[in-house]
Scaffold this motif. Structure first.
Motif, PDB file in Angstrom:
ATOM      1  N   LEU A 161     -19.722  12.129  52.956  1.00 15.91           N
ATOM      2  CA  LEU A 161     -18.385  11.868  52.407  1.00 15.91           C
ATOM      3  C   LEU A 161     -17.379  11.501  53.507  1.00 15.91           C
ATOM      4  O   LEU A 161     -16.546  10.605  53.334  1.00 15.91           O
ATOM      5  CB  LEU A 161     -17.908  13.103  51.628  1.00 15.91           C
ATOM      6  CG  LEU A 161     -16.508  13.036  51.019  1.00 15.91           C
ATOM      7  CD1 LEU A 161     -16.362  11.858  50.050  1.00 15.91           C
ATOM      8  CD2 LEU A 161     -16.158  14.345  50.310  1.00 15.91           C
TER       9      LEU A 161
ATOM     10  N   LEU B  24     -13.045  11.966  43.814  1.00 21.86           N
ATOM     11  CA  LEU B  24     -14.492  11.995  43.604  1.00 21.86           C
ATOM     12  C   LEU B  24     -14.728  11.962  42.092  1.00 21.86           C
ATOM     13  O   LEU B  24     -14.421  12.945  41.394  1.00 21.86           O
ATOM     14  CB  LEU B  24     -15.108  13.257  44.228  1.00 21.86           C
ATOM     15  CG  LEU B  24     -14.755  13.514  45.705  1.00 21.86           C
ATOM     16  CD1 LEU B  24     -15.535  14.722  46.233  1.00 21.86           C
ATOM     17  CD2 LEU B  24     -15.029  12.291  46.565  1.00 21.86           C
TER      18      LEU B  24
ATOM     19  N   ASP C 273     -16.072  14.777  39.670  1.00 24.17           N
ATOM     20  CA  ASP C 273     -15.221  15.874  39.207  1.00 24.17           C
ATOM     21  C   ASP C 273     -14.253  15.313  38.174  1.00 24.17           C
ATOM     22  O   ASP C 273     -13.285  14.633  38.509  1.00 24.17           O
ATOM     23  CB  ASP C 273     -14.439  16.497  40.380  1.00 24.17           C
ATOM     24  CG  ASP C 273     -15.284  17.457  41.203  1.00 24.17           C
ATOM     25  OD1 ASP C 273     -16.245  18.020  40.649  1.00 24.17           O
ATOM     26  OD2 ASP C 273     -14.987  17.639  42.388  1.00 24.17           O
TER      27      ASP C 273
ATOM     28  N   GLY D 169     -16.792  22.883  49.618  1.00 26.58           N
ATOM     29  CA  GLY D 169     -15.946  23.226  50.745  1.00 26.58           C
ATOM     30  C   GLY D 169     -15.139  24.444  50.319  1.00 26.58           C
ATOM     31  O   GLY D 169     -14.674  24.520  49.186  1.00 26.58           O
TER      32      GLY D 169
ATOM     33  N   VAL E 118     -12.978  23.643  47.215  1.00 26.98           N
ATOM     34  CA  VAL E 118     -12.384  22.306  47.201  1.00 26.98           C
ATOM     35  C   VAL E 118     -12.962  21.529  46.022  1.00 26.98           C
ATOM     36  O   VAL E 118     -14.172  21.499  45.803  1.00 26.98           O
ATOM     37  CB  VAL E 118     -12.712  21.569  48.521  1.00 26.98           C
ATOM     38  CG1 VAL E 118     -12.244  20.122  48.470  1.00 26.98           C
ATOM     39  CG2 VAL E 118     -12.116  22.314  49.710  1.00 26.98           C
ATOM     40  N   VAL E 119     -12.065  20.890  45.278  1.00 25.26           N
ATOM     41  CA  VAL E 119     -12.456  20.054  44.143  1.00 25.26           C
ATOM     42  C   VAL E 119     -12.139  18.606  44.539  1.00 25.26           C
ATOM     43  O   VAL E 119     -11.334  18.376  45.448  1.00 25.26           O
ATOM     44  CB  VAL E 119     -11.662  20.540  42.904  1.00 25.26           C
ATOM     45  CG1 VAL E 119     -11.640  19.531  41.807  1.00 25.26           C
ATOM     46  CG2 VAL E 119     -12.262  21.850  42.429  1.00 25.26           C
ATOM     47  N   GLY E 120     -12.769  17.637  43.883  1.00 25.34           N
ATOM     48  CA  GLY E 120     -12.712  16.259  44.372  1.00 25.34           C
ATOM     49  C   GLY E 120     -11.411  15.489  44.220  1.00 25.34           C
ATOM     50  O   GLY E 120     -11.412  14.347  43.737  1.00 25.34           O
TER      51      GLY E 120
ATOM     52  N   TYR F  20      -7.995  14.734  46.812  1.00 26.58           N
ATOM     53  CA  TYR F  20      -7.356  14.979  48.099  1.00 26.58           C
ATOM     54  C   TYR F  20      -6.187  14.019  48.270  1.00 26.58           C
ATOM     55  O   TYR F  20      -6.267  12.860  47.846  1.00 26.58           O
ATOM     56  CB  TYR F  20      -8.306  14.676  49.264  1.00 26.58           C
ATOM     57  CG  TYR F  20      -9.681  15.323  49.244  1.00 26.58           C
ATOM     58  CD1 TYR F  20     -10.686  14.889  48.369  1.00 26.58           C
ATOM     59  CD2 TYR F  20      -9.998  16.340  50.139  1.00 26.58           C
ATOM     60  CE1 TYR F  20     -11.954  15.466  48.390  1.00 26.58           C
ATOM     61  CE2 TYR F  20     -11.274  16.913  50.165  1.00 26.58           C
ATOM     62  CZ  TYR F  20     -12.246  16.471  49.288  1.00 26.58           C
ATOM     63  OH  TYR F  20     -13.511  17.028  49.300  1.00 26.58           O
TER      64      TYR F  20
ATOM     65  N   GLN G 171     -19.134  15.259  57.415  1.00 23.49           N
ATOM     66  CA  GLN G 171     -18.397  15.932  56.345  1.00 23.49           C
ATOM     67  C   GLN G 171     -16.895  15.722  56.478  1.00 23.49           C
ATOM     68  O   GLN G 171     -16.328  15.928  57.555  1.00 23.49           O
ATOM     69  CB  GLN G 171     -18.705  17.437  56.356  1.00 23.49           C
ATOM     70  CG  GLN G 171     -20.166  17.781  56.068  1.00 23.49           C
ATOM     71  CD  GLN G 171     -20.574  17.519  54.620  1.00 23.49           C
ATOM     72  OE1 GLN G 171     -19.737  17.185  53.769  1.00 23.49           O
ATOM     73  NE2 GLN G 171     -21.864  17.639  54.346  1.00 23.49           N
TER      74      GLN G 171
ATOM     75  N   THR H 252     -14.817  17.687  55.174  1.00 25.16           N
ATOM     76  CA  THR H 252     -14.355  19.058  55.435  1.00 25.16           C
ATOM     77  C   THR H 252     -14.192  19.324  56.939  1.00 25.16           C
ATOM     78  O   THR H 252     -13.219  19.939  57.367  1.00 25.16           O
ATOM     79  CB  THR H 252     -15.390  20.045  54.838  1.00 25.16           C
ATOM     80  OG1 THR H 252     -15.375  19.864  53.429  1.00 25.16           O
ATOM     81  CG2 THR H 252     -15.083  21.486  55.168  1.00 25.16           C
TER      82      THR H 252
HETATM   83  C1  G1P Z   1     -18.022  17.282  48.233  1.00 23.29           C
HETATM   84  C2  G1P Z   1     -17.290  17.935  49.398  1.00 23.29           C
HETATM   85  C3  G1P Z   1     -17.057  19.417  49.111  1.00 23.29           C
HETATM   86  C4  G1P Z   1     -16.294  19.572  47.806  1.00 23.29           C
HETATM   87  C5  G1P Z   1     -17.034  18.831  46.665  1.00 23.29           C
HETATM   88  C6  G1P Z   1     -16.182  18.810  45.397  1.00 23.29           C
HETATM   89  O1  G1P Z   1     -19.312  17.858  48.142  1.00 23.29           O
HETATM   90  O2  G1P Z   1     -18.078  17.789  50.587  1.00 23.29           O
HETATM   91  O3  G1P Z   1     -16.307  19.991  50.176  1.00 23.29           O
HETATM   92  O4  G1P Z   1     -16.140  20.941  47.495  1.00 23.29           O
HETATM   93  O5  G1P Z   1     -17.309  17.467  47.018  1.00 23.29           O
HETATM   94  O6  G1P Z   1     -16.872  18.226  44.330  1.00 23.29           O
HETATM   95  P1  G1P Z   1     -20.530  17.203  47.273  1.00 23.29           P
HETATM   96  O7  G1P Z   1     -20.272  17.601  45.851  1.00 23.29           O
HETATM   97  O8  G1P Z   1     -20.439  15.718  47.478  1.00 23.29           O
HETATM   98  O9  G1P Z   1     -21.778  17.810  47.831  1.00 23.29           O
END
Ligand code: G1P
Length: 291
Positions: A111, A131, A134, A173, A205-207, A209, A231, A233
């Motif tokens: 990411l 993202l 989400d 995260g 953390v949710v997608g 930012y 990352q 993060t």
């Molecule tokens: C990514 C981020 C993570 C976050 C998440 C939210 O992870 O790296 O920090 O909490 O999205 O959906 P992934 O879901 O791509 O593994």
């Protein structure tokens, strides 16, 4: 203070969790009821007055961009047959209203790397990252609008968070915060996918930012981290030493449409909210579950 004009959408993933469905169809094109995930994401951003999008994508995922191109024949057909609501549903994000730029991420390096690919397209302004996995329903203005309202008061980077079960910390995260008010806190520490016994809290953390352009400086220095990926993060963790970064506990419900269970839950709940389906679908579910 500059407004937020641009959003990055990382959509280069392989979608392996949804194979075979995603062999040809990108996972971002999977529908919840009748609308693809990517369209929910863009509609949420447009509600927050963001109209410039940067897709970080792969060569074989052109259908995501095509979804937002004009469909002249189809529009003519819907128009002559008087199907205005269907016409609106495909026109709401047509290229007249928004701009989309695609940047190819050559390798799936994570990411953080995906966001870094948008450096030139963003330039020197605060921007959003969404993202599309989400899916967030707040029944109203949208999660990003809520975050931009906070940004307009505080002028900092802001990350959406929610409380999760302690067993699930290794999926997200995780941040620890110094609370400022009921929904906002200053992030003290952020770590990617810690084991439950090592997690600094259960705030995940949710997608969504909002990030300072300074993040690119740190992304350029970020080495491979959790899962062998670059990352976001880890770059945010470096940014914390230079700028205040806020965590915002949004109002609304998040569906993890990157997992089959979350995707099914979203379809059931959006189906129950759909004015055309609501009655028959809820009768059907009641019969099915014997309630
Ligand atoms: C990514 C981020 C993570 C976050 C998440 C939210 O992870 O790296 O920090 O909490 O999205 O959906 P992934 O879901 O791509 O593994």
């Amino acid at each position: 203070m500059r407004k937020i004009h641009k959003a990055i959408l990382p959509v280069a993933g392989l979608g392996t969790r949804f194979l075979p469905a995603t062999k040809v169809i990108p996972k971002e094109m999977l529908p919840v009821v009748d609308k693809p995930l990517i369209q929910y994401a863009l509609e949420e951003a447009v509600n927050a007055d963001i109209k410039e999008f940067i897709f970080i994508t792969r060569h074989d995922k052109g259908s995501i961009e095509n979804h937002f191109h004009k469909a002249i024949e189809l529009e003519k057909e819907l128009s002559t047959s008087g199907k205005q609501h269907l016409l609106d549903s495909i026109n709401i994000l047509s290229s007249d209203n928004i701009s989309i730029q695609s940047v190819i991420q050559e390798k799936p390096l994570g990411l953080g790397h995906a966001v870094l690919c948008a450096k030139e397209a963003i330039g020197d302004e605060y921007f959003a990252v969404i993202l599309p996995d989400d899916l967030i329903n707040d029944g109203n203005r949208g999660c990003l609008r809520q975050m931009i309202n906070v940004y307009e008061q505080r002028h900092n980077s802001i990350i959406a968070v929610e409380n999760i079960s302690p067993d699930d910390t290794d999926k997200y995260g995780i941040v620890s915060i110094d609370a400022m008010d009921r929904s906002t806190g200053r992030i003290l520490n952020i770590v990617e996918k810690p084991k439950p016994e090592e997690a600094p809290s259960t705030l995940a953390v949710v997608g969504r930012y909002i990030l300072s352009p300074q993040i690119f400086t740190f992304l350029e220095q970020t080495e491979k981290g959790a899962g062998g990926e670059i990352q976001l993060t880890d770059a945010i963790s470096m940014l914390l030493n230079h700028e205040q970064v806020l965590a915002y506990e949004f109002e609304g419900k998040r569906y993890d449409c990157g997992s089959k269970l979350g995707y099914l839950q979203a379809n059931v709940e959006y189906g129950l909210k759909d004015p055309e389906l609501n009655k028959e679908f809820s009768d059907y579910l009641s019969k099915l579950t014997g309630n």
